[in-house]
Design an enzyme around this catalytic site. Sequence first.
Site, short mmCIF file in Angstrom:
data_model
loop_
_atom_site.label_atom_id
_atom_site.label_comp_id
_atom_site.label_asym_id
_atom_site.label_seq_id
_atom_site.Cartn_x
_atom_site.Cartn_y
_atom_site.Cartn_z
N GLU A 191 0.83 -1.22 0.00
CA GLU A 191 0.00 0.00 0.00
C GLU A 191 0.86 1.27 0.00
O GLU A 191 0.52 2.26 0.66
CB GLU A 191 -0.93 0.03 1.22
CG GLU A 191 -2.21 -0.68 1.02
CD GLU A 191 -2.85 -0.38 -0.32
OE1 GLU A 191 -3.25 -1.34 -0.97
OE2 GLU A 191 -2.90 0.80 -0.73
C1 FAD Z 1 2.48 -9.79 0.50
C2 FAD Z 1 2.29 -8.73 -0.52
C3 FAD Z 1 1.01 -8.38 -0.92
C4 FAD Z 1 0.81 -7.41 -1.90
N1 FAD Z 1 -0.46 -7.14 -2.35
C5 FAD Z 1 -0.62 -6.35 -3.46
C6 FAD Z 1 -1.90 -6.22 -4.08
O1 FAD Z 1 -2.91 -6.77 -3.63
N2 FAD Z 1 -1.99 -5.46 -5.20
C7 FAD Z 1 -0.91 -4.83 -5.75
O2 FAD Z 1 -1.07 -4.16 -6.78
N3 FAD Z 1 0.32 -4.93 -5.17
C8 FAD Z 1 0.48 -5.67 -4.05
N4 FAD Z 1 1.72 -5.81 -3.47
C9 FAD Z 1 2.85 -5.08 -4.03
C10 FAD Z 1 3.30 -3.95 -3.13
O3 FAD Z 1 2.36 -2.92 -3.14
C11 FAD Z 1 4.70 -3.55 -3.59
O4 FAD Z 1 5.58 -4.58 -3.17
C12 FAD Z 1 5.12 -2.20 -3.03
O5 FAD Z 1 4.36 -1.19 -3.63
C13 FAD Z 1 6.60 -1.91 -3.24
O6 FAD Z 1 6.97 -2.14 -4.56
P1 FAD Z 1 8.24 -3.05 -4.85
O7 FAD Z 1 8.09 -4.32 -4.11
O8 FAD Z 1 8.44 -3.14 -6.31
O9 FAD Z 1 9.46 -2.28 -4.20
P2 FAD Z 1 10.29 -1.10 -4.89
O10 FAD Z 1 9.37 -0.11 -5.48
O11 FAD Z 1 11.33 -1.70 -5.74
O12 FAD Z 1 10.97 -0.45 -3.61
C14 FAD Z 1 12.16 -0.96 -3.00
C15 FAD Z 1 12.63 0.08 -1.96
O13 FAD Z 1 12.95 1.31 -2.62
C16 FAD Z 1 12.22 2.38 -2.07
N5 FAD Z 1 11.81 3.29 -3.15
C17 FAD Z 1 11.26 2.97 -4.32
N6 FAD Z 1 11.00 4.09 -5.01
C18 FAD Z 1 11.39 5.13 -4.27
C19 FAD Z 1 11.38 6.55 -4.44
N7 FAD Z 1 10.86 7.12 -5.51
N8 FAD Z 1 11.86 7.30 -3.43
C20 FAD Z 1 12.35 6.76 -2.31
N9 FAD Z 1 12.39 5.43 -2.10
C21 FAD Z 1 11.91 4.62 -3.06
C22 FAD Z 1 10.99 1.75 -1.40
O14 FAD Z 1 10.50 2.56 -0.34
C23 FAD Z 1 11.56 0.42 -0.92
O15 FAD Z 1 12.18 0.59 0.32
C24 FAD Z 1 1.93 -6.75 -2.46
C25 FAD Z 1 3.22 -7.08 -2.03
C26 FAD Z 1 3.42 -8.07 -1.10
C27 FAD Z 1 4.82 -8.44 -0.72
#
Ligand code: FAD
Length: 588
Positions: A438
């Site tokens: 989220e």
């Molecule tokens: C168990 C689980 C359930 C989920 N359920 C859903 C769902 O129902 N629907 C859905 O659509 N998604 C879902 N997700 C996805 C979830 O919303 C994403 O994992 C989350 O938004 C983070 O994206 P990412 O994993 O690609 O991490 P990344 O975006 O790669 O982030 C990695 C790190 O970099 C930091 N970062 C990234 N961009 C920036 C920036 N611009 N500035 C500063 N820091 C930054 C982040 O804060 C984080 O610490 C789920 C994930 C999990 C693990």
Amino acid sequence: MTDYVPPLRDIRFALANAADLPGLLALPAFAHLDAGAVDDALAEAARFMAEVIAPTNRVGDQVGSQRQPDGTVVTPPGFIDAYRRYVEAGWGAAPFDPEHGGGGLPWAVAVAIQEMLTAANMAFSLCPMLTHGAVHMLETHGSEEQRATWLPKLVTGEWTGTMCLTEPQAGSDVGALTTRAVPQPDGTYRITGQKIFITWGEHDLTENTVHLVLARTPSAAPGTRGISSFVVPTRLVGRDGAPGERNGVVCASIEHKLGIHASPTCTLVFDDAVGELVGGEHEGMRAMFTMMNNARLSVALEGLAIADRAYQQALAFARERQQGRAPDAAPGTASPIIEHPDVRRMLLTMRSHVAAVRAICYATARCTDQARHHPDPDTRARAQERADLLTPVAKAWGTDVGIEVASIGIQVHGGMGYVEETGAAQHLRDARIAAIYEGTNGIQAIDLVTRKLPMRDGAAIADLLADVYRGVVELERAAHPQLAHALRRAHDEVAAATQWLRKQTDAADVLAGATPYLRALAITVGGACAARSLLAADALDDAEHATQIRADSSFFLTQVVPQVLGLVPAVTAGAAALEGVDPTPVPA
Ligand SMILES: Cc1cc2nc3c(=O)[nH]c(=O)nc-3n(C[C@H](O)[C@H](O)[C@H](O)COP(=O)(O)OP(=O)(O)OC[C@H]3O[C@@H](n4cnc5c(N)ncnc54)[C@H](O)[C@@H]3O)c2cc1C
């Protein structure tokens, strides 16, 4: 794992004070309700969550949801029955418009019910939580026909909803998504692409699942501006409203996760799936934000709920486990560890944080109710502004607190906390995800400093800080000079940090201070909530409860609020302080 005992006394107190339930019930939108009926609903929800949902928590963790070779997903034993009873009892429908079959309760009361559901079984609770988000999104942005088709079954929970944003290359950067939506002559769209991490994307609890999917039409601009949102059911719905043949969406795999094992986290492949546009083309982010804001408060509640459950378990353990001799105990005796000052510190840290997070979450829900239902447009606008400001604070701090409190819970158990039998470890494993999905907590902090602080040219945050300051004055008036002093110092520091952030011209300096600022603001607002609770405790008939609230509030104000002074230097240090990490990849 100990049984879950819903903390009804604390919930009622937070509803009466932080959420101003009497004020909400006086709104014309809730004229059909009286305080007694709401109280009965809370008591019944508490019984239901403790007796029906909580017993599924352990088995859910141990067995988990399992994908079958044909792509279907089987939930852990007991889940189908518990979900059927949840729907039959009408809990899913509680907060929605009676016009669509809902129970018409204030959102604040629904949040209290959701807290209990989540504490009973967080993995289970995610399914109704996402369904709630889908209902809100369709209520707000769906056409009349879409509302008639989808809402009745989603409101009751007979069908469930999902939120499909994430793709392998598009996590925090939602604008990078590439799923395609091609318009068809009959007005529908064909959706093709892969979504990952989709919570409850496939399961056996209901006969249909309604996916809300973000995708791009052929004319879409790059980035978030070009995104549209679509309803894509797992089973296509015929004219009679019954689910028929399977749509072009399959669950390719489910993830093996640290926690929430019972919640199937799915990779969904959409292959020419039939979808309907929700709202206008390229208005998808606006529609999805309706869903996400809702979900962000619900995720904050996950932190709260797990923290409360971890506290209950740690308290029970600390009363039983005997080790060493407490300072006042007779020589030669062993004391329950709860008598050791350091263990009491851990328990009070846990409980006082639970109370502060609950107050912030319920106050945010109150603002949402006022923004939706207050007859005066100015009050509605101000309430929406406050909800927008508090939502990232509640989400990020609430979920950080969930993790920290669950971790302290393990510490209270000593070695028994680190082994799985006690269940203390499950709380930490389950709580960990809430800081990530989220919108990661880092993204929440960025949202706070870049979008929320500038609201109304800084007047929105100034109003919030003025409310905090009123807490200082009220403490002084009630002859609590030490507590008032602690809150005033935090207020002054956060006010100065806010000014500093607002004045910076280099975005990197603002972004560098975002996370410590969010925490400092959250603790300060939590301190103001503690002040109000302390004063409201005087009116309670229940002397034992009043004593507990005074203890929590005093502890939070004197031992947690001063942490703000240590956080603010990190807010104002600027980006230069973070240059010690070399971003250059190591050459192969
Ligand atoms: C168990 C689980 C359930 C989920 N359920 C859903 C769902 O129902 N629907 C859905 O659509 N998604 C879902 N997700 C996805 C979830 O919303 C994403 O994992 C989350 O938004 C983070 O994206 P990412 O994993 O690609 O991490 P990344 O975006 O790669 O982030 C990695 C790190 O970099 C930091 N970062 C990234 N961009 C920036 C920036 N611009 N500035 C500063 N820091 C930054 C982040 O804060 C984080 O610490 C789920 C994930 C999990 C693990």
